[in-house]
Structures are given as C-alpha cells and as structure tokens.
Motif scaffolding. Sequence first.
Motif, mmCIF file in Angstrom:
data_model
loop_
_atom_site.group_PDB
_atom_site.id
_atom_site.type_symbol
_atom_site.label_atom_id
_atom_site.label_comp_id
_atom_site.label_asym_id
_atom_site.label_seq_id
_atom_site.Cartn_x
_atom_site.Cartn_y
_atom_site.Cartn_z
ATOM 1 N N ILE A 183 9.843 -40.466 16.801
ATOM 2 C CA ILE A 183 10.054 -39.944 15.452
ATOM 3 C C ILE A 183 8.750 -39.359 14.920
ATOM 4 N N ASP A 184 8.805 -38.141 14.365
ATOM 5 C CA ASP A 184 7.594 -37.523 13.843
ATOM 6 C C ASP A 184 7.151 -38.213 12.563
ATOM 7 N N GLN A 185 5.876 -38.105 12.274
ATOM 8 C CA GLN A 185 5.272 -38.835 11.153
ATOM 9 C C GLN A 185 5.874 -38.489 9.790
ATOM 10 N N PRO A 186 6.052 -37.193 9.456
ATOM 11 C CA PRO A 186 6.645 -36.880 8.141
ATOM 12 C C PRO A 186 8.026 -37.507 7.955
ATOM 13 N N THR A 187 8.863 -37.460 9.005
ATOM 14 C CA THR A 187 10.195 -38.065 8.919
ATOM 15 C C THR A 187 10.097 -39.567 8.734
ATOM 16 N N LEU A 188 9.181 -40.185 9.463
ATOM 17 C CA LEU A 188 9.017 -41.634 9.389
ATOM 18 C C LEU A 188 8.545 -42.068 8.003
ATOM 19 N N ILE A 189 7.586 -41.332 7.438
ATOM 20 C CA ILE A 189 7.064 -41.661 6.110
ATOM 21 C C ILE A 189 8.164 -41.518 5.057
ATOM 22 N N THR A 190 8.931 -40.429 5.155
ATOM 23 C CA THR A 190 10.038 -40.208 4.214
ATOM 24 C C THR A 190 11.066 -41.326 4.322
ATOM 25 N N TYR A 191 11.392 -41.690 5.537
ATOM 26 C CA TYR A 191 12.376 -42.743 5.783
ATOM 27 C C TYR A 191 11.916 -44.077 5.190
ATOM 28 N N VAL A 192 10.675 -44.451 5.472
ATOM 29 C CA VAL A 192 10.146 -45.726 4.971
ATOM 30 C C VAL A 192 10.133 -45.739 3.442
ATOM 31 N N ALA A 193 9.761 -44.629 2.834
ATOM 32 C CA ALA A 193 9.714 -44.549 1.366
ATOM 33 C C ALA A 193 11.107 -44.739 0.766
ATOM 34 N N ILE A 194 12.110 -44.099 1.379
ATOM 35 C CA ILE A 194 13.487 -44.225 0.876
ATOM 36 C C ILE A 194 13.998 -45.645 1.058
ATOM 37 N N VAL A 195 13.733 -46.229 2.221
ATOM 38 C CA VAL A 195 14.193 -47.598 2.492
ATOM 39 C C VAL A 195 13.538 -48.596 1.538
ATOM 40 N N LEU A 196 12.259 -48.414 1.255
ATOM 41 C CA LEU A 196 11.585 -49.294 0.301
ATOM 42 C C LEU A 196 12.274 -49.236 -1.061
ATOM 43 N N GLY A 197 12.679 -48.036 -1.446
ATOM 44 C CA GLY A 197 13.410 -47.899 -2.703
ATOM 45 C C GLY A 197 14.740 -48.624 -2.674
ATOM 46 N N PHE A 198 15.437 -48.563 -1.533
ATOM 47 C CA PHE A 198 16.717 -49.251 -1.383
ATOM 48 C C PHE A 198 16.557 -50.762 -1.494
ATOM 49 N N VAL A 199 15.650 -51.317 -0.696
ATOM 50 C CA VAL A 199 15.603 -52.778 -0.545
ATOM 51 C C VAL A 199 15.028 -53.495 -1.758
ATOM 52 N N PHE A 200 14.252 -52.779 -2.571
ATOM 53 C CA PHE A 200 13.687 -53.449 -3.739
ATOM 54 C C PHE A 200 14.513 -53.220 -5.004
ATOM 55 N N ILE A 201 15.628 -52.494 -4.866
ATOM 56 C CA ILE A 201 16.596 -52.420 -5.962
ATOM 57 C C ILE A 201 17.540 -53.604 -5.803
ATOM 58 N N PRO A 202 17.634 -54.493 -6.796
ATOM 59 C CA PRO A 202 18.479 -55.683 -6.644
ATOM 60 C C PRO A 202 19.898 -55.347 -6.223
ATOM 61 N N GLY A 203 20.329 -55.940 -5.123
ATOM 62 C CA GLY A 203 21.675 -55.742 -4.599
ATOM 63 C C GLY A 203 22.211 -57.052 -4.065
ATOM 64 N N PRO A 204 23.330 -57.027 -3.349
ATOM 65 C CA PRO A 204 23.917 -58.269 -2.826
ATOM 66 C C PRO A 204 22.949 -59.097 -1.983
ATOM 67 N N ALA A 205 22.163 -58.439 -1.117
ATOM 68 C CA ALA A 205 21.246 -59.179 -0.239
ATOM 69 C C ALA A 205 20.175 -59.907 -1.047
#
Length: 209
Positions: free
Chosen positions: A2-24
């Motif tokens: 995976i290229d670096q720009p894609t990886l950085i974008t992915y990690v940033a989006i996932v961080l936003g997902f997981v730190f928004i309170p949800g069922p988990a």
Amino acid sequence: MIDQPTLITYVAIVLGFVFIPGPATLLTAARATTSGTRVGIATGAGITVGDIVHTLLAIVGVSAIIATSAVLFSIIKYMGAAYLVYLGIKAIIEKSPTSLGGKGQLPITAPQAFRQAVLAELLNPKTALFFLAFLPQFVKPENGAVVVQLSILGVLFALIGLFSTIVFAVSAGSLGNFLRRNPRILKWQGKIVGSIYCTLGIRLALQER
C-alpha cells in the motif's frame, strides 16, 4: 504494498471511526465501568478478534454472500440481537454483590467478557458489510496482491480499534473503581450493563441492510 498517501488517509479515517462512540466503545466502557479495566480490555480484545475474522470473511467472499442474501442477513442479525438481549437479561436478573469483598470479586471475568465480545461481534452482519464496502476503497491493484492489501487494511483497522477500546477501558475502569466503592451503585451495576446490552440488541434487530 500500500502506498504511503493511501495508508495515511486510511489510518486518519479509521481513527475518526473508532474514537466516535459506537456499539464497540459502549460495550467496552460498560464492562470496564462495572467489572474493571482488565475486563474492559478483554472486551475490546474480543471485538478485535471478531473484526479480524470479518476481514477474513470479506477476503474469501462470505461477506458478499451475506450482502446478497436477505434471508442469511436476517438470520445472522436476529441471532446477534437475541444473543445481546440474552446477555442483557442475564445481567439484569443476576444478583449483584453488595460489596467487592476482600478479594475484589467482580461480576464477570476477563475470559468471559472476551468470549462474549467475540461472539457478539461475529453475529453483527452490519460489521461484515462494513468491511466488505469499506476496505476495497483503499485497494489499488497496481500496489500488489489484492488479498495482501485487504489483509493489511483489515488488521490495521482491528489494531487501531483495539487501541481505542483500551483508551476507553482505562478511562471507564478508573471511573468504575470509584463508583464501585458505593454499595448503591454496585447493586445497580448489573442492571445498567444489562440495559445497555438489551438496547444494543434491539438496535441491531431493527437495523436494515
């Protein structure tokens, strides 16, 4: 890979997902508050294992079958909802201790919390569909084997999710240690966590694809 720009974008989006309170995070916080930080972390670890399995299912195509079969989706959904409601009712009707006692007896052990979290996550078809829809958006055939890229993305998502649940577990566990010194709160802890499980079960049952 995976290229670096894609990886950085992915990690940033996932961080936003997981730190928004949800069922988990809600389940993790509930377990940590009522049963301690260790149990909360075990819950988060169980959810992580479930997410890794969902990644594997998305790779081999099982999630695609679930997505196209309304009957299979409904079966898994209602099984997951029934399991969450079962856990909730069990927690509500079980007699809670009026004090922690000398050995600090807790209402649920870490291995129990881990197993329950794994099963609850596996029986959530919305998670399966999320992985099926989300991960491929960051896959580029020119970066190498698609299966390898999906595996990396799925494991990264699970590990980042584990980090977030640990943060919530530690915070909620510290609050729980304070709250559990109050016998009244200790008496109601099972009903609180049970109500959360029942609410999540009903929410899952009412969800559409």
